[in-house]
Design an enzyme around this catalytic site. Structure first.
Site, PDB file in Angstrom:
ATOM      1  N   TYR A  99     -12.753  -6.484   5.633  1.00 44.55           N
ATOM      2  CA  TYR A  99     -11.736  -7.174   4.840  1.00 44.55           C
ATOM      3  C   TYR A  99     -10.750  -7.912   5.733  1.00 44.55           C
ATOM      4  CZ  TYR A  99      -8.450  -7.957   1.015  1.00 44.55           C
ATOM      5  OH  TYR A  99      -7.637  -8.549   0.077  1.00 44.55           O
ATOM      6  N   LYS A 149      -1.387  10.692  -6.200  1.00 45.32           N
ATOM      7  CA  LYS A 149      -1.406  12.037  -5.616  1.00 45.32           C
ATOM      8  C   LYS A 149      -0.277  12.904  -6.160  1.00 45.32           C
ATOM      9  CE  LYS A 149      -1.562  10.608  -1.292  1.00 45.32           C
ATOM     10  NZ  LYS A 149      -1.634  10.677   0.190  1.00 45.32           N
TER      11      LYS A 149
END
Length: 219
Positions: A99, A149
Site C-alpha cells: 500500500y 477493542k
C-alpha cells in the site's frame, strides 16, 4: 478496469477530480497480501489519472496519499515529525509495503504527468484521521481499532489493551476538517510536491483514555 473508469469520466465530464479511491485492508491483512494490494492500487491510480487526461476538460486532480507511505523510521516513538521531503527517503513499514509504495508511485505518477503533459495533478497526504465511521475493526486504523477493542473489552468484561507504551505521539485530524482541507487543495494548491495535512498532536495514551471515557469503560 480502465474502460469502466473512462466511461464514468465521459458521463460526468468533471473539471475537478478528488481521487480518494483505494483498495485497503487492516494492517495485518495487508501484510498477507502485499502484491495484491500494490497491484490493485496501482491499477486504480493509473486508471483515474489516465482517464482524467483522456477526456479533456479536467483542470485539476487532487490525489490522496497516506501517512503509511513515509519511511518507517519517521514513525517510531521519539522520531521527529516527517516533512514532505521525507516521503521517498527510506523504506516504509514492511507490513504495509504494498500500500505504501502504491501511494508513493501515485505521487510519482502525478509529478511526471505534470512534467510531461502539463497537467495540474497534485497530491496531499493526510495524517491519522478520526471521526464517524461505518465500521469498527480491531485491525483498522488507530482510532477505529481502539474504539473496537474498548467496546469489546467492555462487553466481555476483559482488559482493554493498547499497542506500545502509549507514550508515542500521533497527529490526529478530524474527518470534517480533512474534507475542508481537500476542498482547499482543489481550489488553491498547485505545487508538484505533496503537502501534509496535519492535525493536533496527542499521545496514544490520551487517545485511549478519551475513548475509554466516551465508551464508559472502567476496567
Amino acid at each position: 478496469d480502465f474502460s469502466a473508469t473512462l466511461e464514468l469520466f465521459e458521463k460526468y465530464r468533471p473539471t475537478h477530480v478528488l481521487h480518494l479511491a483505494a483498495f485497503i485492508k487492516g494492517r495485518h491483512e495487508m501484510a498477507k497480501a502485499k502484491s495484491d494490494v500494490l497491484c490493485i492500487n496501482m491499477e486504480i491510480n493509473q486508471n483515474v489519472l489516465k482517464a482524467a487526461r483522456a477526456i479533456g476538460g479536467v483542470r485539476k486532480v487532487v490525489s490522496c496519499l497516506s501517512s503509511v507511505a513515509y519511511p518507517a523510521d519517521t514513525t517510531r516513538e521519539g522520531a521527529e515529525d516527517a516533512t514532505e521531503k521525507d516521503l521517498h527517503a527510506g523504506p516504509p513499514h514492511d507490513a504495509v509495503i504494498g500500500y505504501a509504495h502504491s501511494k508513493r508511485l501515485l505521487d510519482v505518477l502525478s509529478r511526471t504527468a505534470r512534467e510531461q503533459h502539463g497537467c495540474d495533478f497534485v497530491t496531499v497526504c493526510p495524517t491519522n484521521i478520526f471521526g464517524p465511521t461505518h465500521s469498527l475493526r480491531k485491525e483498522g486504523p488507530m482510532f477505529e481499532a481502539n474504539i473496537a477493542k474498548c467496546l469489546d473489552a467492555k462487553a466481555s468484561g476483559g482488559e482493554y489493551h493498547v499497542w506500545g507504551s502509549g507514550r508515542a505521539v500521533r497527529q490526529m485530524l478530524y474527518s470534517e476538517d480533512l474534507a475542508r482541507l481537500l476542498v482547499w487543495a482543489l481550489d488553491h494548491y498547485t505545487d508538484a510536491e505533496t503537502v501534509n495535512l496535519t492535525g493536533a498532536e496527542v499521545s496514544v495514551k490520551d487517545v485511549a483514555e478519551a475513548i475509554a471515557a466516551a465508551c464508559g469503560f472502567r476496567g
